[in-house]
Scaffold this active site. Structure first.
Site, PDB file in Angstrom:
ATOM      1  N   SER A 253       0.802  -1.117   0.020  1.00  0.00           N
ATOM      2  CA  SER A 253      -0.101  -0.219   0.024  1.00  0.00           C
ATOM      3  C   SER A 253       0.737   1.054   0.099  1.00  0.00           C
ATOM      4  O   SER A 253       2.102   1.185   0.380  1.00  0.00           O
ATOM      5  CB  SER A 253      -0.720  -0.048   1.244  1.00  0.00           C
ATOM      6  OG  SER A 253       0.163   0.214   2.280  1.00  0.00           O
ATOM      7  N   LYS A 254       0.183   2.303  -0.589  1.00  0.00           N
ATOM      8  CA  LYS A 254       1.272   3.615  -0.787  1.00  0.00           C
ATOM      9  C   LYS A 254       1.561   4.223   0.618  1.00  0.00           C
ATOM     10  O   LYS A 254       2.346   4.963   0.707  1.00  0.00           O
ATOM     11  CB  LYS A 254       0.618   4.514  -1.730  1.00  0.00           C
ATOM     12  CG  LYS A 254      -0.612   5.149  -1.369  1.00  0.00           C
ATOM     13  CD  LYS A 254      -0.924   5.994  -2.409  1.00  0.00           C
ATOM     14  CE  LYS A 254      -2.481   6.759  -2.336  1.00  0.00           C
ATOM     15  NZ  LYS A 254      -2.985   7.310  -3.579  1.00  0.00           N
ATOM     16  N   ARG A 255       0.673   3.697   1.556  1.00  0.00           N
ATOM     17  CA  ARG A 255       0.987   4.390   2.958  1.00  0.00           C
ATOM     18  C   ARG A 255       2.338   3.666   3.511  1.00  0.00           C
ATOM     19  O   ARG A 255       2.917   4.496   4.383  1.00  0.00           O
ATOM     20  CB  ARG A 255      -0.043   3.811   3.968  1.00  0.00           C
ATOM     21  CG  ARG A 255      -1.408   4.415   3.547  1.00  0.00           C
ATOM     22  CD  ARG A 255      -2.324   4.530   4.717  1.00  0.00           C
ATOM     23  NE  ARG A 255      -3.250   5.652   4.509  1.00  0.00           N
ATOM     24  CZ  ARG A 255      -3.749   6.264   5.662  1.00  0.00           C
ATOM     25  NH1 ARG A 255      -3.455   6.016   6.869  1.00  0.00           N
ATOM     26  NH2 ARG A 255      -4.678   7.291   5.583  1.00  0.00           N
ATOM     27  N   ARG A 469       6.657  12.553   3.467  1.00  0.00           N
ATOM     28  CA  ARG A 469       6.540  11.552   4.334  1.00  0.00           C
ATOM     29  C   ARG A 469       7.872  11.039   5.154  1.00  0.00           C
ATOM     30  O   ARG A 469       8.057  10.855   6.076  1.00  0.00           O
ATOM     31  CB  ARG A 469       6.145  10.076   3.523  1.00  0.00           C
ATOM     32  CG  ARG A 469       4.901   9.976   3.345  1.00  0.00           C
ATOM     33  CD  ARG A 469       4.523   8.680   2.662  1.00  0.00           C
ATOM     34  NE  ARG A 469       5.233   7.554   3.161  1.00  0.00           N
ATOM     35  CZ  ARG A 469       4.952   6.320   2.698  1.00  0.00           C
ATOM     36  NH1 ARG A 469       4.064   6.072   2.064  1.00  0.00           N
ATOM     37  NH2 ARG A 469       5.887   5.310   3.484  1.00  0.00           N
TER      38      ARG A 469
END
Ligand code: GLU
Length: 494
Positions: A253-255, A469
């Site tokens: 997942s891009k998280r 991030r």
């Protein structure tokens, strides 16, 4: 056996995902090896979420990786159109056939009624699904409702008991109880088909022999097989590939991991290395070699040798492989040429030069001022975020909210980015200068630099997301608990 035909069927609703490229690669290899055809079909039945930009980016990324197709929306073919939004008439004709055979039925239930059933099923801990209410409507009632123009959907009937049993090329016999299968909506109230209906009709009409797709579709396969049976069609061979996973084994997942192919391209990975790396997901060369081209993979390919343990998509391993390609496959001259094309594309240079020209006195100032345009993650630490009024937590929040807002942007243009950040700064009741401070550091590595808005626009979302991030992590990160609170606060912002 008739010709082998495989396909990749992306929905153009977001960034080009490495998972799409991974599935495309295995379809590509199998078709190429068998002397068959590989088809690209755009599944854009979700009118609200599909965009032409996303379609363009997905096709472009797959091409960049060398995964070219024989038939598709851009190059045509004998079974077109290859974009589902252009095939409405075909779906209409096919649903009429199933209405005549009474394999499907019109359902006039309101969304309130459906919500009610769902809630009740939840309370009673029952399998959620449609309760068959409209199956009992008489012909007269249906005509009456249709004449009155009542909105409705078309659902499929399904067996009440027993199991659906099918063979998966990798998994052998798969058994799913019909009680777990819903009376799926096939045509929505806007008259457009759902994924399930369009996908089956198209796979049949496009003569797809092997459906090789991600394992998240296994539970949909009974519905699909039922449709093949209702039409009296021979189903294709199904093969569900294991899903890519984050290093902690959760679904990629891009998280947790950059998932957009655009990110890997912007970071300066070579397409050959990324394609090779995707080929290592669940597959290994009989020789044990880790470095191989997709042509070599095709030659040695055996779909049944794909291993089912969830393959870990790990950027460290990819970095290692990419370095190997750079050292082993590029001469110095090729390195210079490829680097130049990556760093100084005319499009990028045209955008950067006006920003730098305003600020430099000598060419020797350029690298210091504009080096961040050619970098990946920046070398920053907590001290870079020292500010007289904003503490680390608030700066992390500014970055997180900006990230969420920017991700919602449909058009990546300077004015949109500026308006988005300005309005967020107003909602947080911060002076724009203060608000932009952590963004400057996150994006350019310095508190003072070229316009941060322009820089965000030029660098693109993939790199900006990664830098923001990274900056949040440098600022101490956001715990799960904090993230929940922030999500709530973000939702409540005007
Ligand atoms: N449109 C579907 C997707 O986005 C295709 C799934 C399939 O291959 O059947 O993944």
């Amino acid at each position: 056996m008739s010709q082998i035909r495989t396909r990749i069927a992306p929905s153009p609703t977001g960034d080009p995902h490495v998972g799409t490229a991974y599935i495309a690669l295995f379809n590509w290899c199998f078709a190429r090896q068998q002397g068959g055809k590989f088809i690209l079909r755009v599944e854009d039945t979700d009118q609200h979420r599909s965009t032409t930009q996303s379609e363009h980016d997905i096709l472009n990324s797959l091409n960049w990786l060398g995964l070219t197709w024989d038939e598709g929306p851009d190059c045509g073919g004998d079974f077109g159109p290859y974009r589902q939004s252009q095939r409405s008439e075909i779906y209409r004709q096919h649903i009429d056939q199933l209405l005549d055979k009474q394999k499907v039925f019109r359902c006039f239930c309101s969304s309130e009624r459906l919500d009610q059933i769902r809630q009740q099923q939840q309370q009673e801990k029952l399998q959620p699904g449609y309760d068959g209410h409209c199956l009992g409507l008489s012909d007269e009632e249906i005509v009456e409702k249709l004449t009155a123009g009542e909105p409705h959907v078309i659902r499929m009937t399904k067996p009440e008991s027993g199991d659906c049993v099918f063979d998966d090329l990798l998994r052998g016999e798969v058994r799913i109880s019909w009680s777990q299968v819903d009376m799926q909506v096939l045509i929505k109230s806007d008259d457009l088909p759902t994924y399930h209906f369009a996908n089956v009709v198209d796979d049949h009409l496009m003569q797809i022999s092997h459906v090789i797709r991600g394992e998240e579709w296994i539970n949909s396969t009974p519905k699909h097989l039922l449709l093949y049976a209702y039409f009296d069609w021979q189903p294709p061979v199904f093969c569900h590939m294991p899903l890519l996973r984050n290093p902690d084994k959760s679904k990629l997942s891009k998280r947790k991991n950059p998932t957009s192919i655009g990110y890997y391209r912007a970071m300066g990975y070579l397409p050959q290395a990324l394609a090779n790396y995707l080929g290592m997901m669940g597959w290994s060369m009989p020789s044990g070699d880790e470095k191989f081209s997709i042509e070599e993979m095709t030659e040695a390919f055996d779909l049944t040798r794909v291993s089912l343990g969830g393959p870990i998509f790990d950027t460290e391993k990819l970095d290692w492989l990419n370095g190997k390609y750079i050292r082993e496959d590029l001469s110095d001259a090729q390195f210079a040429e490829r680097y130049g094309a990556w760093a100084f594309s005319s499009d990028k240079v045209a955008k950067i030069v006006p920003l730098l020209k305003q600020r430099v006195e000598r060419f020797s100032d350029v690298a210091g001022l504009g080096g961040f345009f050619l970098s990946g993650l920046l070398d920053i630490d907590m001290d870079d975020f020292a500010h007289k009024t904003l503490d680390a937590q608030l700066q992390a929040k500014i970055l997180q909210f900006s990230l969420w807002r920017l991700e919602q942007l449909q058009h990546w243009q300077r004015d949109n980015i500026e308006d988005t950040l300005q309005s967020l700064s107003n909602s947080l009741q911060l002076k724009i200068r203060d608000f932009l401070f952590p963004l400057f550091v996150a994006i350019s590595g310095k508190a003072v630099s070229t316009s941060v808005i322009e820089s965000i626009q030029i660098l693109g979302m993939d790199i900006c997301r990664a830098r923001m991030r990274h900056a949040i992590a440098v600022l101490g990160g956001i715990s799960k608990k904090q993230a929940k609170l922030l999500e709530r606060e973000f939702r409540d912002l005007s």
